[in-house]
Design a protein around this motif. Structure first.
Motif, PDB file in Angstrom:
ATOM      1  N   ASN A 119      -3.127 -14.093  -1.154  1.00 20.04           N
ATOM      2  CA  ASN A 119      -2.843 -13.213  -2.271  1.00 20.04           C
ATOM      3  C   ASN A 119      -4.153 -12.831  -2.982  1.00 20.04           C
ATOM      4  O   ASN A 119      -4.978 -13.685  -3.261  1.00 20.04           O
ATOM      5  N   SER A 120      -4.336 -11.535  -3.261  1.00 17.88           N
ATOM      6  CA  SER A 120      -5.596 -11.068  -3.848  1.00 17.88           C
ATOM      7  C   SER A 120      -5.445 -10.593  -5.292  1.00 17.88           C
ATOM      8  O   SER A 120      -6.319  -9.905  -5.809  1.00 17.88           O
ATOM      9  N   ASP A 121      -4.333 -10.973  -5.939  1.00 20.46           N
ATOM     10  CA  ASP A 121      -4.077 -10.526  -7.315  1.00 20.46           C
ATOM     11  C   ASP A 121      -5.248 -10.752  -8.252  1.00 20.46           C
ATOM     12  O   ASP A 121      -5.700  -9.831  -8.923  1.00 20.46           O
ATOM     13  N   SER A 122      -5.728 -11.986  -8.298  1.00 19.36           N
ATOM     14  CA  SER A 122      -6.733 -12.276  -9.322  1.00 19.36           C
ATOM     15  C   SER A 122      -8.061 -11.611  -8.980  1.00 19.36           C
ATOM     16  O   SER A 122      -8.785 -11.170  -9.873  1.00 19.36           O
ATOM     17  N   ALA A 123      -8.352 -11.495  -7.687  1.00 21.49           N
ATOM     18  CA  ALA A 123      -9.591 -10.792  -7.293  1.00 21.49           C
ATOM     19  C   ALA A 123      -9.510  -9.330  -7.717  1.00 21.49           C
ATOM     20  O   ALA A 123     -10.474  -8.782  -8.269  1.00 21.49           O
ATOM     21  N   ILE A 124      -8.350  -8.698  -7.507  1.00 28.83           N
ATOM     22  CA  ILE A 124      -8.190  -7.293  -7.877  1.00 28.83           C
ATOM     23  C   ILE A 124      -8.324  -7.119  -9.389  1.00 28.83           C
ATOM     24  O   ILE A 124      -8.988  -6.198  -9.860  1.00 28.83           O
ATOM     25  N   ASN A 125      -7.748  -8.058 -10.152  1.00 31.47           N
ATOM     26  CA  ASN A 125      -7.866  -7.971 -11.610  1.00 31.47           C
ATOM     27  C   ASN A 125      -9.313  -8.079 -12.073  1.00 31.47           C
ATOM     28  O   ASN A 125      -9.741  -7.355 -12.961  1.00 31.47           O
ATOM     29  N   THR A 126     -10.060  -8.993 -11.453  1.00 32.12           N
ATOM     30  CA  THR A 126     -11.477  -9.124 -11.797  1.00 32.12           C
ATOM     31  C   THR A 126     -12.199  -7.812 -11.534  1.00 32.12           C
ATOM     32  O   THR A 126     -12.967  -7.332 -12.377  1.00 32.12           O
ATOM     33  N   LEU A 127     -11.962  -7.232 -10.361  1.00 30.76           N
ATOM     34  CA  LEU A 127     -12.664  -5.999  -9.982  1.00 30.76           C
ATOM     35  C   LEU A 127     -12.281  -4.833 -10.889  1.00 30.76           C
ATOM     36  O   LEU A 127     -13.129  -4.021 -11.253  1.00 30.76           O
ATOM     37  N   LEU A 128     -10.994  -4.779 -11.293  1.00 28.87           N
ATOM     38  CA  LEU A 128     -10.562  -3.730 -12.219  1.00 28.87           C
ATOM     39  C   LEU A 128     -11.244  -3.921 -13.561  1.00 28.87           C
ATOM     40  O   LEU A 128     -11.753  -2.984 -14.158  1.00 28.87           O
ATOM     41  N   GLY A 129     -11.298  -5.185 -14.012  1.00 31.87           N
ATOM     42  CA  GLY A 129     -11.896  -5.500 -15.307  1.00 31.87           C
ATOM     43  C   GLY A 129     -13.370  -5.157 -15.365  1.00 31.87           C
ATOM     44  O   GLY A 129     -13.895  -4.829 -16.419  1.00 31.87           O
ATOM     45  N   ARG A 130     -14.028  -5.229 -14.225  1.00 30.32           N
ATOM     46  CA  ARG A 130     -15.456  -4.911 -14.212  1.00 30.32           C
ATOM     47  C   ARG A 130     -15.718  -3.476 -13.762  1.00 30.32           C
ATOM     48  O   ARG A 130     -16.837  -3.118 -13.422  1.00 30.32           O
ATOM     49  N   SER A 131     -14.662  -2.675 -13.741  1.00 34.02           N
ATOM     50  CA  SER A 131     -14.769  -1.249 -13.392  1.00 34.02           C
ATOM     51  C   SER A 131     -15.431  -1.024 -12.043  1.00 34.02           C
ATOM     52  O   SER A 131     -16.156  -0.057 -11.860  1.00 34.02           O
ATOM     53  N   LEU A 132     -15.219  -1.927 -11.104  1.00 37.45           N
ATOM     54  CA  LEU A 132     -15.784  -1.727  -9.768  1.00 37.45           C
ATOM     55  C   LEU A 132     -14.779  -1.005  -8.872  1.00 37.45           C
ATOM     56  O   LEU A 132     -15.151  -0.359  -7.902  1.00 37.45           O
ATOM     57  N   ILE A 133     -13.497  -1.142  -9.217  1.00 40.23           N
ATOM     58  CA  ILE A 133     -12.448  -0.415  -8.505  1.00 40.23           C
ATOM     59  C   ILE A 133     -11.530   0.234  -9.533  1.00 40.23           C
ATOM     60  O   ILE A 133     -11.569  -0.126 -10.707  1.00 40.23           O
ATOM     61  N   GLU A 134     -10.715   1.173  -9.065  1.00 41.72           N
ATOM     62  CA  GLU A 134      -9.745   1.813  -9.957  1.00 41.72           C
ATOM     63  C   GLU A 134      -8.535   2.268  -9.144  1.00 41.72           C
ATOM     64  O   GLU A 134      -8.603   2.327  -7.920  1.00 41.72           O
ATOM     65  N   GLU A 135      -7.458   2.580  -9.856  1.00 37.82           N
ATOM     66  CA  GLU A 135      -6.294   3.159  -9.207  1.00 37.82           C
ATOM     67  C   GLU A 135      -6.649   4.582  -8.824  1.00 37.82           C
ATOM     68  O   GLU A 135      -7.156   5.337  -9.645  1.00 37.82           O
ATOM     69  N   VAL A 136      -6.383   4.944  -7.577  1.00 38.09           N
ATOM     70  CA  VAL A 136      -6.701   6.315  -7.180  1.00 38.09           C
ATOM     71  C   VAL A 136      -5.455   7.099  -6.797  1.00 38.09           C
ATOM     72  O   VAL A 136      -5.545   8.243  -6.381  1.00 38.09           O
ATOM     73  N   GLY A 137      -4.285   6.461  -6.951  1.00 39.93           N
ATOM     74  CA  GLY A 137      -3.050   7.170  -6.641  1.00 39.93           C
ATOM     75  C   GLY A 137      -1.968   6.207  -6.224  1.00 39.93           C
ATOM     76  O   GLY A 137      -2.096   4.992  -6.408  1.00 39.93           O
ATOM     77  N   ARG A 138      -0.878   6.782  -5.685  1.00 42.54           N
ATOM     78  CA  ARG A 138       0.243   5.968  -5.220  1.00 42.54           C
ATOM     79  C   ARG A 138       0.507   6.320  -3.775  1.00 42.54           C
ATOM     80  O   ARG A 138       0.406   7.473  -3.384  1.00 42.54           O
TER      81      ARG A 138
END
Lengths: 170, 254, 170
Positions: A119-138
């Protein structure tokens, strides 16, 4: 604005690079100075060469689609005595997740989980929090899951010119 | 004084498998599945012993490995020669996943290098407050209106509500150790034996069924129980192994 | 730190002056580089002369007992074009913080942080700098934290007669 001599345009570019800490695009500079993009490019090359020749304490770097002055890496030990060091480095889990997103984008969380086997939930949250990734669509399909991609800040953080630089990394 | 056992921590089951493959200097396309499965299970055992938190993903992978091992042990059915290729190696899918994961793990390493390189470049600190004094904007709120203000406040309130609604669900931790103890307790109460289906009748998650199965294998291996099956695919009956002294001995991992 | 050549020391001084926007004292630079203050002074003169001779976009200025790189005043119109849009718009963080202060005033920084779920230091500084909020007192209790409220300026720019006019929350 009055007509400028090339030397003056060069100085103005230097001044502009001095008042921002986000990479400046050639387009922005050309618009502000009101001169063709081509001239800006030529002068940026000169500025870069000047910094090298004179061994200035900072150099011109092409990053995240623009240009920016940054300090020379060899002086990092001195600078760290003056300003607070950068944010914590990323964890292994965050880096693995980021690598998958960078190369597979746009990509969903479940596709990432599948590849990593966890499960990569917490890794994704970290990356979102540091503005390294973002939602780009659905993604189309059941549940319309969120698609993730990398940001401009991702390029800045790793010192990459653009995403084209990625495939050559290995 | 507490004695601390050092055990490497892995990012997930694939990370652990890759480590084992590298440690044994094995060809990834020809994994000796019995050896790797054993080492994998040993790691899980030790991790459980020193209370390392392992996610259920590790247990699921253990089952995948056991299932591959079982399929490889089974005698190949005698098939009449057909046009089709000989049946697929059960390891193929796992190898594919390992290779893909390995690729990204290596890319992560490259990112680690870039991160270290970039940490030595410092950007100029820009103080917008100083610039503001020098270049006072004609209007300190830009093109914002009170509608934007209300919207912003609403967004904040929504976030607060969302935070309040997020209840952290504690994942039910089912360890092999716990399951072993549970099975032994049940068997003490039922000297006549219990069937596997009875054992898992109240279980809801796949993980727990898997853990139950692993616990049984562990108990058989250490000779604490024995199993009987009337016919193929029939229910499996579980019995306590009678001890010589006629008393049970405490279960221990070894 | 190893022994440095004068040229290298000069580059390090440039790097230090570049990275921070606070004026640096000769003493601070001498301590960081571990070299006599006299040497720093000589090199600062050189840096100043270099900038003039090469007509760089920035020059070395002695301010408030320290030294600082500043952009050349004659380029202000160009810099203004670059920074105005950035300075003009309120960021989402500033807007949220302002909204909380407007509706919950008087309020402390930690109460704002609590509501937003993140640190609001820089947003508060921006708003203070733009005279949209101000200190309106101290809260009773441990630490006697500062209480913030909106200003006359705030009412003026949002076109409100008084706080009663603030749209009611749904």
């Amino acid at each position: 604005m009055p007509t400028l001599f090339p030397d003056e345009t060069k100085s103005i570019i230097e001044a502009l690079l001095f008042v921002t800490n986000e990479p400046l695009t050639v387009k922005t500079m050309a618009e502000i100075i009101e001169c063709p993009e081509y001239n800006i490019k030529v002068l940026l090359k000169e500025i870069k060469a000047d910094c090298e020749r004179e061994r200035k304490g900072f150099c011109l770097k092409e990053v995240a689609g623009g240009y920016s002055f940054v300090t020379r890496p060899e002086y990092a030990p001195y600078i760290e005595k003056l300003v607070k060091p950068r944010l914590n480095t990323l964890t292994q889990a965050a880096l693995e997740t980021l690598a998958i997103i960078a190369y597979r984008q746009p990509v969903t969380k479940s596709e990432i989980d599948e590849i990593r086997g966890v499960n990569s939930d917490s890794a994704i949250n970290t990356l979102l929090g540091r503005s390294l990734i973002e939602e780009v669509g659905r993604k189309e399909g059941p549940g319309r899951p969120i698609l993730y991609g990398t940001t401009q800040n991702f390029l800045k953080y790793f010192g990459l010119k653009d995403l084209q630089e990625l495939p050559e990394m290995i | 004084m507490t004695y601390q056992v050092k055990l490497p921590i892995f990012e997930g089951p694939l990370d652990l498998l890759l480590h084992l493959i590298e440690e044994n200097e094995i060809d990834i396309y020809n994994i000796p599945i019995a050896l790797i499965t054993q080492q994998y299970l040993d790691y899980l055992d030790r991790a459980e012993e020193i209370d390392l938190e392992l996610t259920s993903d590790f247990v699921v992978m253990a089952c995948t490995l056991l299932s591959i091992k079982a399929r490889m042990l089974l005698p190949k059915p005698i098939v009449e020669v057909t046009d089709e290729e000989s049946e697929l190696d059960p390891r193929v899918e796992l190898v594919q996943r390992l290779l893909e994961y390995k690729e990204y793990k290596e890319k992560a390493k490259v990112f680690r290098g870039l991160e270290a390189r970039q940490a030595k470049h410092f950007w100029r600190e820009i103080d917008d407050e100083q610039l503001l004094k020098k270049f006072p904007p004609p209007n300190p709120i830009g093109d914002a209106t009170w509608t934007d203000l209300v919207t912003a406040f609403n967004e904040v309130l929504e976030r607060v509500e969302k935070r309040a609604q997020t209840i952290s669900l504690s994942r039910e931790e089912i360890t092999v150790q716990n399951k072993i103890e549970y099975i032994l307790t049940i068997l003490q109460k039922k000297p006549q034996g219990i069937s596997f289906y009875q054992l898992i009748s109240h279980v809801v998650t796949k993980e727990e069924i898997i853990v139950t199965f692993l616990a049984l294998l562990e108990l058989v291996k250490s000779d604490r129980i024995f199993l009987r099956q009337k016919s193929l695919f029939a229910d499996i009956y579980i019995f306590m192994t009678p001890t010589e002294e006629g008393e049970e001995h405490a279960y221990s991992f070894s």
